[in-house]
Motif scaffolding. Structure first.
Motif, PDB file in Angstrom:
ATOM      1  N   MET A 144       0.914  -1.028   0.053  1.00  0.00           N
ATOM      2  CA  MET A 144       0.134   0.144  -0.045  1.00  0.00           C
ATOM      3  C   MET A 144       1.092   1.259   0.008  1.00  0.00           C
ATOM      4  O   MET A 144       1.904   1.112   0.873  1.00  0.00           O
ATOM      5  CB  MET A 144      -0.926   0.054   1.235  1.00  0.00           C
ATOM      6  N   ILE A 145       0.398   2.058  -0.899  1.00  0.00           N
ATOM      7  CA  ILE A 145       1.264   3.377  -0.930  1.00  0.00           C
ATOM      8  C   ILE A 145       0.316   4.543  -0.216  1.00  0.00           C
ATOM      9  O   ILE A 145      -0.904   4.306  -0.564  1.00  0.00           O
ATOM     10  CB  ILE A 145       1.732   3.767  -2.374  1.00  0.00           C
ATOM     11  N   ALA A 146       0.633   5.388  -0.146  1.00  0.00           N
ATOM     12  CA  ALA A 146       0.071   6.786   0.288  1.00  0.00           C
ATOM     13  C   ALA A 146       0.554   8.004   0.262  1.00  0.00           C
ATOM     14  O   ALA A 146       1.547   8.357   0.506  1.00  0.00           O
ATOM     15  CB  ALA A 146      -0.317   6.765   1.767  1.00  0.00           C
ATOM     16  N   PRO A 147      -0.036   9.052  -0.661  1.00  0.00           N
ATOM     17  CA  PRO A 147       0.374  10.106  -0.604  1.00  0.00           C
ATOM     18  C   PRO A 147      -0.329  11.023   0.586  1.00  0.00           C
ATOM     19  O   PRO A 147      -1.326  11.565   0.638  1.00  0.00           O
ATOM     20  CB  PRO A 147      -0.387  10.826  -1.949  1.00  0.00           C
ATOM     21  N   VAL A 148       0.708  11.236   1.675  1.00  0.00           N
ATOM     22  CA  VAL A 148       0.164  11.366   2.874  1.00  0.00           C
ATOM     23  C   VAL A 148       0.260  13.202   3.033  1.00  0.00           C
ATOM     24  O   VAL A 148       1.231  13.484   2.805  1.00  0.00           O
ATOM     25  CB  VAL A 148       1.071  10.964   4.096  1.00  0.00           C
ATOM     26  N   ARG A 149      -1.019  13.398   3.584  1.00  0.00           N
ATOM     27  CA  ARG A 149      -1.179  15.005   3.936  1.00  0.00           C
ATOM     28  C   ARG A 149      -0.636  15.014   5.253  1.00  0.00           C
ATOM     29  O   ARG A 149      -1.307  14.805   6.314  1.00  0.00           O
ATOM     30  CB  ARG A 149      -2.606  15.589   3.481  1.00  0.00           C
ATOM     31  N   PRO A 150       0.604  15.736   5.573  1.00  0.00           N
ATOM     32  CA  PRO A 150       1.069  15.982   6.944  1.00  0.00           C
ATOM     33  C   PRO A 150       0.126  16.702   7.781  1.00  0.00           C
ATOM     34  O   PRO A 150      -0.349  17.964   7.360  1.00  0.00           O
ATOM     35  CB  PRO A 150       2.444  16.729   6.818  1.00  0.00           C
ATOM     36  N   SER A 151      -0.347  16.381   8.832  1.00  0.00           N
ATOM     37  CA  SER A 151      -1.586  17.097   9.859  1.00  0.00           C
ATOM     38  C   SER A 151      -1.115  18.554  10.287  1.00  0.00           C
ATOM     39  O   SER A 151      -1.854  19.133  10.580  1.00  0.00           O
ATOM     40  CB  SER A 151      -1.988  16.194  10.716  1.00  0.00           C
ATOM     41  N   LEU A 152       0.194  18.506  10.428  1.00  0.00           N
ATOM     42  CA  LEU A 152       0.552  19.679  10.973  1.00  0.00           C
ATOM     43  C   LEU A 152       1.139  20.841  10.154  1.00  0.00           C
ATOM     44  O   LEU A 152       1.496  21.977  10.669  1.00  0.00           O
ATOM     45  CB  LEU A 152       1.447  19.524  12.386  1.00  0.00           C
ATOM     46  N   LYS A 153       1.351  20.385   8.855  1.00  0.00           N
ATOM     47  CA  LYS A 153       2.243  21.328   7.997  1.00  0.00           C
ATOM     48  C   LYS A 153       1.517  22.480   7.706  1.00  0.00           C
ATOM     49  O   LYS A 153       2.185  23.462   7.255  1.00  0.00           O
ATOM     50  CB  LYS A 153       2.327  20.617   6.734  1.00  0.00           C
ATOM     51  N   SER A 154       0.170  22.656   7.702  1.00  0.00           N
ATOM     52  CA  SER A 154      -0.504  23.880   7.750  1.00  0.00           C
ATOM     53  C   SER A 154      -0.096  24.949   8.611  1.00  0.00           C
ATOM     54  O   SER A 154      -0.383  26.351   8.318  1.00  0.00           O
ATOM     55  CB  SER A 154      -2.093  23.608   7.811  1.00  0.00           C
ATOM     56  N   GLN A 155       0.214  24.602   9.890  1.00  0.00           N
ATOM     57  CA  GLN A 155       0.885  25.460  10.815  1.00  0.00           C
ATOM     58  C   GLN A 155       2.163  26.058  10.428  1.00  0.00           C
ATOM     59  O   GLN A 155       2.562  27.096  11.270  1.00  0.00           O
ATOM     60  CB  GLN A 155       0.877  24.907  12.285  1.00  0.00           C
TER      61      GLN A 155
END
Length: 258
Positions: A144-155
């Motif tokens: 399984m691959i995933a283009p992960v959206r980092p949860s704190l990057k918006s900060q």
């Protein structure tokens, strides 16, 4: 682990699952994130074309939706380090093209996992990820691959994501909690996909989505965005190109850790 009894329901088992899922997902994302043209083209068809890979976790006693998981099978025979700079948009489109051309998939790409607000920080992100890998393995897929959206990057929208992914917390674990969850499950961080999503609209669109004004052309920090949005008044456009992080879950490692 959570002390709530839950059940797994796929779109194969419930043809109305998209409507149920939307009750959680539509309110959980910044409005601009709902305007990616590739996602808008394909997303609802996920539930019809790949129903066994779309699921929710539902509380047994109340029937309330705890989390939503979406994935798409596709074929990949190259080095995972060669995955493209495009991330979510690429896997979504490739999965549908592969199906149309009768190409047998061999891997799953995670697309999104969304936890309802009242169930966050209670271990359900791990359970939803594990559910996704279990479904993939049950269909004979190997990774399984995933283009992960980092949860704190918006900060930290002004910080380079290439440096951000190297940040660690005081326990020498990945600074970003969502990346850390994948790593704890045995996933490998492969590389950044700098153009995972591309969202464009008029300046008026962006002012409506962001609930803020853009008086002149330039770069703007928008709540929820991982990097600044580029506003161009001369051409009446706003452009947001979101970077994500390619991660890979090899199932043999998952088996060892279970």
């Amino acid at each position: 682990m959570p002390e709530i009894d839950y059940k797994i329901i796929t779109a194969r088992e419930n043809s109305n699952l998209l409507d149920i899922a939307d009750e959680v997902t539509l309110g959980s994302w910044p409005e601009f994130m709902l305007n990616d043209s590739v996602c808008n083209k394909y997303w609802s068809d996920l539930y019809r074309s790949f129903p066994e890979f779309q699921f929710i976790l539902s509380e047994k006693d109340t029937g309330k939706t705890i989390s939503v998981g979406c994935g798409i099978p596709l074929y990949w025979n190259g080095d995972f380090r060669d995955l493209p700079d495009e991330g979510l948009d690429w896997v979504l489109e490739k999965g549908f093209i592969d199906q149309k051309e009768n190409v047998t998939p061999n891997i799953l790409s995670a697309l999104a996992i969304t936890i309802a607000p009242e169930y966050r920080r209670r271990g359900f992100s791990y359970i939803a990820l594990k559910t996704m890998t279990t479904i993939a393995k049950s269909h004979g897929l190997t990774d399984m691959i995933a283009p992960v959206r980092p949860s704190l990057k918006s900060q930290y929208p002004l910080n380079s994501i290439d440096k951000y992914i190297d940040w660690q917390n005081k326990n020498n674990q990945p600074f970003d909690p969502w990346i850390a969850t994948h790593v704890k499950m045995g996933a490998e961080l492969i590389k950044v996909c700098h153009s995972s999503m591309k969202i464009t609209g008029t300046v008026g669109d962006w002012e409506s989505w962001a609930k803020m004004s853009f008086p002149e052309s330039g770069s703007y920090i928008v709540p929820g965005a991982l990097v600044p949005v580029q506003i161009d008044h001369e051409h009446d456009t706003g452009t947001y190109i979101e970077p994500n992080v390619w991660m890979k879950h090899p199932f043999n490692m998952l088996n060892e850790r279970q």
